[in-house]
Design a protein around this motif. Structure first.
Motif, PDB file in Angstrom:
ATOM      1  N   ILE A  60       0.827  -1.209   0.000  1.00 10.80           N
ATOM      2  CA  ILE A  60       0.000   0.000   0.000  1.00 10.80           C
ATOM      3  C   ILE A  60       0.859   1.256   0.000  1.00 10.80           C
ATOM      4  N   ALA A  61       2.174   1.076  -0.189  1.00 11.09           N
ATOM      5  CA  ALA A  61       3.123   2.176  -0.425  1.00 11.09           C
ATOM      6  C   ALA A  61       3.116   3.213   0.694  1.00 11.09           C
ATOM      7  N   LYS A  62       3.343   2.766   1.929  1.00 10.99           N
ATOM      8  CA  LYS A  62       3.369   3.658   3.078  1.00 10.99           C
ATOM      9  C   LYS A  62       4.798   3.970   3.512  1.00 10.99           C
ATOM     10  N   PRO A  63       5.223   5.212   3.468  1.00  7.99           N
ATOM     11  CA  PRO A  63       6.552   5.583   3.968  1.00  7.99           C
ATOM     12  C   PRO A  63       6.716   5.165   5.425  1.00  7.99           C
ATOM     13  N   SER A  64       7.905   4.731   5.775  1.00  4.11           N
ATOM     14  CA  SER A  64       8.081   4.178   7.119  1.00  4.11           C
ATOM     15  C   SER A  64       9.470   4.434   7.678  1.00  4.11           C
ATOM     16  N   ILE A  65       9.541   4.358   9.006  1.00  4.88           N
ATOM     17  CA  ILE A  65      10.801   4.315   9.744  1.00  4.88           C
ATOM     18  C   ILE A  65      10.847   2.938  10.383  1.00  4.88           C
ATOM     19  N   LEU A  66      11.809   2.129   9.992  1.00 11.10           N
ATOM     20  CA  LEU A  66      11.894   0.746  10.448  1.00 11.10           C
ATOM     21  C   LEU A  66      13.002   0.593  11.479  1.00 11.10           C
ATOM     22  N   VAL A  67      12.649   0.001  12.616  1.00 11.88           N
ATOM     23  CA  VAL A  67      13.614  -0.283  13.677  1.00 11.88           C
ATOM     24  C   VAL A  67      13.604  -1.795  13.889  1.00 11.88           C
ATOM     25  N   PRO A  68      14.481  -2.538  13.209  1.00 14.51           N
ATOM     26  CA  PRO A  68      14.454  -3.999  13.308  1.00 14.51           C
ATOM     27  C   PRO A  68      14.702  -4.484  14.733  1.00 14.51           C
ATOM     28  N   SER A  69      14.001  -5.535  15.104  1.00 11.40           N
ATOM     29  CA  SER A  69      14.258  -6.143  16.403  1.00 11.40           C
ATOM     30  C   SER A  69      15.636  -6.795  16.396  1.00 11.40           C
ATOM     31  N   PRO A  70      16.452  -6.543  17.432  1.00  8.60           N
ATOM     32  CA  PRO A  70      17.757  -7.202  17.501  1.00  8.60           C
ATOM     33  C   PRO A  70      17.671  -8.589  18.133  1.00  8.60           C
ATOM     34  N   ASN A  71      16.459  -8.995  18.554  1.00  7.04           N
ATOM     35  CA  ASN A  71      16.292 -10.233  19.314  1.00  7.04           C
ATOM     36  C   ASN A  71      15.664 -11.336  18.483  1.00  7.04           C
ATOM     37  N   VAL A  72      16.083 -11.445  17.210  1.00  2.00           N
ATOM     38  CA  VAL A  72      15.510 -12.448  16.319  1.00  2.00           C
ATOM     39  C   VAL A  72      16.623 -13.262  15.668  1.00  2.00           C
ATOM     40  N   THR A  73      16.257 -14.431  15.171  1.00  2.00           N
ATOM     41  CA  THR A  73      17.226 -15.341  14.576  1.00  2.00           C
ATOM     42  C   THR A  73      17.939 -14.705  13.381  1.00  2.00           C
TER      43      THR A  73
END
Length: 373
Positions: A288-301
């Protein structure tokens, strides 16, 4: 036709299953059953969409060798044996024509039992790096479907891996921005910011959001803010704001919730999305083409959320902000920079549209129908 979907743990595993289940129900009149983990959030989310659900007793594996980790894994080993019998019982009763796993530990005993019976089986892996369940099932199922082309190299037999993209629920496309804002009761032209740190929430990010909310209130609430804190953290965030003299009832443009059940409406209304980088979220904001600020989780495989996020950020289609570099002030300043720059938002939306797999649902549907024939 009877189709069994098995998933669980997080909305990122559940929502793709729901998207596909709705397609089979609408197009084929299929009888659908979900199987999840006992006590998982799927027990709440799946019935909301009108599907029945059964559960098995299954739990995760801890990588820690602490005493608590060893105890937990011992319990998981017992549950794994128990869940095999439960899965066989569900298959005996429902007798599905097709079994599809979309992630989560509940998928393993059900898909594995179905494969043993030569029932057509498939798994879908949304993330750029495969999870443990998908890797364990890859050699048994008829087909592995993946959300990212980059993930094919992680499987021993890439020829059996099909790049489909990640399914997105149809209701994400039901409303324009204007229609969604009206449904939410937003009557002015201030930007809308949507914040969600995953269906289960995130402690560190919720701590940052206290400072973020203080900034927006101090600045006179320049935008509408819909914020899903997660059930585990909602009370803590509210209490900390109260300790700092903020009663949210006095600030109606800050809409803090335990869980955002109407995510398709909220995302359609948003100008900027602050989020983790789970694969389902990546698919939703891309399609749906939504601009975003992504903060990846550091607690994943295998740090797979950062890999997911870089698929967008490397194309200029999102802003990637690693969690160690985050603060409430930095997030707020980035939001202010983006939300009041219409040209910048339009350019980011255009880049999202250029890389989105817009026919993921169709690709997966066609693949699964092919297994039935």
């Amino acid at each position: 036709m009877k189709v069994l979907f098995t998933c669980g743990g997080t909305a990122g595993h559940i929502n793709p299953g729901l998207a596909l289940a709705n397609m089979f129900r609408q197009r084929d009149g299929a009888e659908v059953l979900f199987v999840g983990a006992k006590g998982g959030m799927e027990e709440e989310l799946v019935p909301r969409e009108g599907f029945p659900i059964r559960t098995v007793n299954i739990s995760s594996f801890y990588r820690s060798m602490s005493l608590n980790g060893i105890r937990h894994n011992a319990k998981t080993a017992v549950n794994l044996v128990r869940s095999r019998g439960e899965a066989k019982g569900i298959l005996d009763e429902f007798r599905p024509d097709l079994v599809v796993g979309t992630g989560g530990y509940a998928s393993y005993p059900v898909v594995r039992a179905a494969a043993r019976r030569h029932i057509p089986t498939a798994v879908h892996e949304s993330n750029a790096f495969p999870g443990l369940t998908t890797k364990m099932l890859a050699k048994w199922v008829d087909v592995v479907m993946v959300g990212f082309a980059e993930s094919r190299e992680h499987y021993p037999d890439p020829s059996r891996v099909i790049v489909t993209g990640t399914p997105v629920r149809g209701d994400f496309f039901d409303n324009t921005k204007r229609q969604a804002r009206a449904l939410l009761g937003i009557q002015d032209d201030r930007p809308v910011v949507l914040t969600t740190w995953g269906s289960l929430g995130a402690l560190k990010m919720n701590q940052h959001m206290v400072d973020f909310i203080l900034r927006e209130i101090r600045d006179g609430q320049p935008f509408h803010h819909i914020y899903g804190a997660g059930q585990r953290y909602y009370d803590g965030v509210r209490s900390e704001l109260q300790r700092r003299g903020i009663q949210l009832r006095d600030y109606p443009r800050v809409d803090m919730r335990e869980y955002i059940y109407d995510m398709p409406v909220c995302m359609a209304a948003a100008d900027v999305v602050l989020s983790r980088a789970g694969a389902s979220t990546i698919a939703e904001i891309s399609e749906i083409a939504k601009p975003s600020i992504l903060v990846p989780s550091p607690n994943v495989t295998a740090n797979h959320q950062e890999k997911n996020a870089r698929v967008l950020s490397d194309h200029g289609a999102a802003v990637l902000m690693p969690e160690p570099e985050c603060s409430g002030d930095k997030l707020y300043e980035q939001v202010m920079k983006m939300a009041f720059d219409p040209a910048g938002l339009e350019e980011m939306s255009r880049k999202l549209a250029s890389i989105a797999v817009v026919d993921a649902n169709e690709r997966i549907y066609d693949t699964l129908k092919g297994l039935l024939h």
